[in-house]
Design a protein around this motif. Structure first.
Motif, PDB file in Angstrom:
ATOM      1  N   MET A   1       0.841  -1.170   0.000  1.00 56.34           N
ATOM      2  CA  MET A   1       0.000   0.000   0.000  1.00 56.34           C
ATOM      3  C   MET A   1       0.890   1.239   0.000  1.00 56.34           C
ATOM      4  N   LYS A   2       0.514   2.201  -0.805  1.00 55.93           N
ATOM      5  CA  LYS A   2       1.237   3.462  -0.872  1.00 55.93           C
ATOM      6  C   LYS A   2       0.334   4.579  -0.354  1.00 55.93           C
ATOM      7  N   ILE A   3       0.910   5.415   0.502  1.00 57.87           N
ATOM      8  CA  ILE A   3       0.182   6.556   1.059  1.00 57.87           C
ATOM      9  C   ILE A   3       1.076   7.778   0.923  1.00 57.87           C
ATOM     10  N   THR A   4       0.505   8.860   0.436  1.00 53.54           N
ATOM     11  CA  THR A   4       1.242  10.122   0.349  1.00 53.54           C
ATOM     12  C   THR A   4       0.295  11.275   0.675  1.00 53.54           C
ATOM     13  N   ASN A   5       0.859  12.355   1.165  1.00 54.00           N
ATOM     14  CA  ASN A   5       0.050  13.528   1.518  1.00 54.00           C
ATOM     15  C   ASN A   5       0.581  14.791   0.837  1.00 54.00           C
ATOM     16  N   ARG A   6       1.082  14.637  -0.361  1.00 51.22           N
ATOM     17  CA  ARG A   6       1.708  15.756  -1.074  1.00 51.22           C
ATOM     18  C   ARG A   6       0.765  16.953  -1.205  1.00 51.22           C
ATOM     19  N   ARG A   7      -0.455  16.724  -1.644  1.00 49.99           N
ATOM     20  CA  ARG A   7      -1.387  17.845  -1.853  1.00 49.99           C
ATOM     21  C   ARG A   7      -1.724  18.552  -0.545  1.00 49.99           C
ATOM     22  N   ARG A   8      -1.993  17.781   0.476  1.00 50.62           N
ATOM     23  CA  ARG A   8      -2.369  18.379   1.762  1.00 50.62           C
ATOM     24  C   ARG A   8      -1.203  19.152   2.375  1.00 50.62           C
ATOM     25  N   ALA A   9       0.004  18.601   2.313  1.00 45.17           N
ATOM     26  CA  ALA A   9       1.183  19.286   2.858  1.00 45.17           C
ATOM     27  C   ALA A   9       1.459  20.572   2.078  1.00 45.17           C
ATOM     28  N   THR A  10       1.281  20.528   0.766  1.00 42.45           N
ATOM     29  CA  THR A  10       1.474  21.728  -0.053  1.00 42.45           C
ATOM     30  C   THR A  10       0.444  22.788   0.305  1.00 42.45           C
ATOM     31  N   SER A 130       0.764  14.647  11.404  1.00 45.69           N
ATOM     32  CA  SER A 130      -0.260  15.689  11.531  1.00 45.69           C
ATOM     33  C   SER A 130      -0.860  16.106  10.196  1.00 45.69           C
ATOM     34  N   ALA A 131      -0.074  16.095   9.125  1.00 46.48           N
ATOM     35  CA  ALA A 131      -0.579  16.519   7.823  1.00 46.48           C
ATOM     36  C   ALA A 131      -1.230  15.377   7.056  1.00 46.48           C
ATOM     37  N   LEU A 132      -1.310  14.211   7.665  1.00 47.66           N
ATOM     38  CA  LEU A 132      -1.918  13.048   7.020  1.00 47.66           C
ATOM     39  C   LEU A 132      -3.389  12.967   7.426  1.00 47.66           C
ATOM     40  N   PRO A 133      -4.301  12.786   6.473  1.00 43.21           N
ATOM     41  CA  PRO A 133      -5.720  12.670   6.831  1.00 43.21           C
ATOM     42  C   PRO A 133      -5.963  11.477   7.762  1.00 43.21           C
ATOM     43  N   LEU A 134      -7.005  11.568   8.564  1.00 38.41           N
ATOM     44  CA  LEU A 134      -7.324  10.510   9.524  1.00 38.41           C
ATOM     45  C   LEU A 134      -7.546   9.156   8.855  1.00 38.41           C
ATOM     46  N   GLU A 135      -8.158   9.152   7.664  1.00 39.22           N
ATOM     47  CA  GLU A 135      -8.399   7.898   6.959  1.00 39.22           C
ATOM     48  C   GLU A 135      -7.071   7.228   6.584  1.00 39.22           C
ATOM     49  N   ASP A 136      -6.111   8.029   6.122  1.00 39.91           N
ATOM     50  CA  ASP A 136      -4.805   7.480   5.755  1.00 39.91           C
ATOM     51  C   ASP A 136      -4.034   7.005   6.979  1.00 39.91           C
ATOM     52  N   ARG A 137      -4.189   7.706   8.105  1.00 39.44           N
ATOM     53  CA  ARG A 137      -3.551   7.248   9.342  1.00 39.44           C
ATOM     54  C   ARG A 137      -4.102   5.883   9.749  1.00 39.44           C
ATOM     55  N   GLN A 138      -5.423   5.724   9.605  1.00 44.50           N
ATOM     56  CA  GLN A 138      -6.037   4.449   9.958  1.00 44.50           C
ATOM     57  C   GLN A 138      -5.581   3.344   9.014  1.00 44.50           C
ATOM     58  N   LYS A 139      -5.468   3.653   7.722  1.00 48.68           N
ATOM     59  CA  LYS A 139      -4.966   2.666   6.762  1.00 48.68           C
ATOM     60  C   LYS A 139      -3.546   2.246   7.127  1.00 48.68           C
ATOM     61  N   MET A 140      -2.731   3.214   7.526  1.00 47.01           N
ATOM     62  CA  MET A 140      -1.353   2.920   7.912  1.00 47.01           C
ATOM     63  C   MET A 140      -1.337   2.037   9.158  1.00 47.01           C
ATOM     64  N   LYS A 141      -2.178   2.354  10.138  1.00 46.34           N
ATOM     65  CA  LYS A 141      -2.271   1.529  11.355  1.00 46.34           C
ATOM     66  C   LYS A 141      -2.670   0.100  11.018  1.00 46.34           C
ATOM     67  N   ASP A 142      -3.686  -0.035  10.176  1.00 45.16           N
ATOM     68  CA  ASP A 142      -4.160  -1.366   9.797  1.00 45.16           C
ATOM     69  C   ASP A 142      -3.080  -2.149   9.071  1.00 45.16           C
ATOM     70  N   SER A 143      -2.393  -1.501   8.173  1.00 47.76           N
ATOM     71  CA  SER A 143      -1.330  -2.167   7.422  1.00 47.76           C
ATOM     72  C   SER A 143      -0.200  -2.617   8.343  1.00 47.76           C
ATOM     73  N   LEU A 144       0.218  -1.746   9.253  1.00 49.06           N
ATOM     74  CA  LEU A 144       1.307  -2.098  10.162  1.00 49.06           C
ATOM     75  C   LEU A 144       0.885  -3.183  11.151  1.00 49.06           C
ATOM     76  N   SER A 145      -0.360  -3.150  11.616  1.00 54.81           N
ATOM     77  CA  SER A 145      -0.810  -4.204  12.533  1.00 54.81           C
ATOM     78  C   SER A 145      -0.906  -5.534  11.795  1.00 54.81           C
ATOM     79  N   LYS A 146      -1.265  -5.516  10.532  1.00 58.35           N
ATOM     80  CA  LYS A 146      -1.294  -6.737   9.725  1.00 58.35           C
ATOM     81  C   LYS A 146       0.118  -7.305   9.559  1.00 58.35           C
ATOM     82  N   ILE A 147       1.093  -6.439   9.343  1.00 55.58           N
ATOM     83  CA  ILE A 147       2.482  -6.872   9.223  1.00 55.58           C
ATOM     84  C   ILE A 147       2.969  -7.452  10.546  1.00 55.58           C
TER      85      ILE A 147
END
Length: 150
Positions: A1-10, A130-147
């Motif tokens: 899974m790839k997650i980026t926050n380029r638009r939001r950080a900009t 902080s600049a990552l949307p809550l949905e992406d943070r949750q996706k990251m949590k789920d991915s890392l817990s799966k790993i």
């Protein structure tokens, strides 16, 4: 899974600099019109504005957990001077724990990786989410817990 926050950080970076310029111009105009106290108040407002963004620590993030490796690249979205790029990269097999720390009612969040090494457990420096949307943070949590479970 790839997650980026380029638009939001900009977007955060643009908002910071535009509002900073407006505050600076208003403060300068107040000083030139001999409203020194209001000009100093403008400098105080700018200081609080800068402090907020400094504490929030908005960062551009690029997270990838494909091909058996975790790769996290990041740098401060709002910085003066040259950008300091950082990267965390390691195989899934050495991940011991991924610690998410939320503060300010979940608005500010940090991620810390703990990995196994030959000499014991090593801790990577915390990365601000902080600049990552809550949905992406949750996706990251789920991915890392799966790993971690595998």
């Amino acid at each position: 899974m790839k997650i980026t926050n380029r638009r939001r950080a900009t977007r955060y970076k643009r908002i910071f600099f535009l509002v900073s310029i407006v505050i600076a111009l208003i403060s300068l105009a107040l000083f030139l019109l001999d409203y020194t106290i209001f000009g100093l108040a403008g400098v105080g407002v700018f200081s609080i504005w800068y402090l907020f963004f400094h504490v929030a620590d908005y960062q551009y993030l690029q997270f990838n957990d494909e091909h058996g490796r975790i790769v996290l690249r990041y740098y401060k979205a709002i910085s003066f001077g040259s950008k300091s790029y950082h990267s965390i990269e390691f195989p899934h097999t050495i991940l011991q724990n991924a610690h998410f720390e939320d503060s300010l009612f979940g608005k500010l969040s940090d991620l810390t990786f703990l990995v196994r090494t030959r000499n014991g457990i090593a801790e990577y420096p915390s990365v601000s989410l902080s600049a990552l949307p809550l949905e992406d943070r949750q996706k990251m949590k789920d991915s890392l817990s799966k790993i971690l479970r595998s």
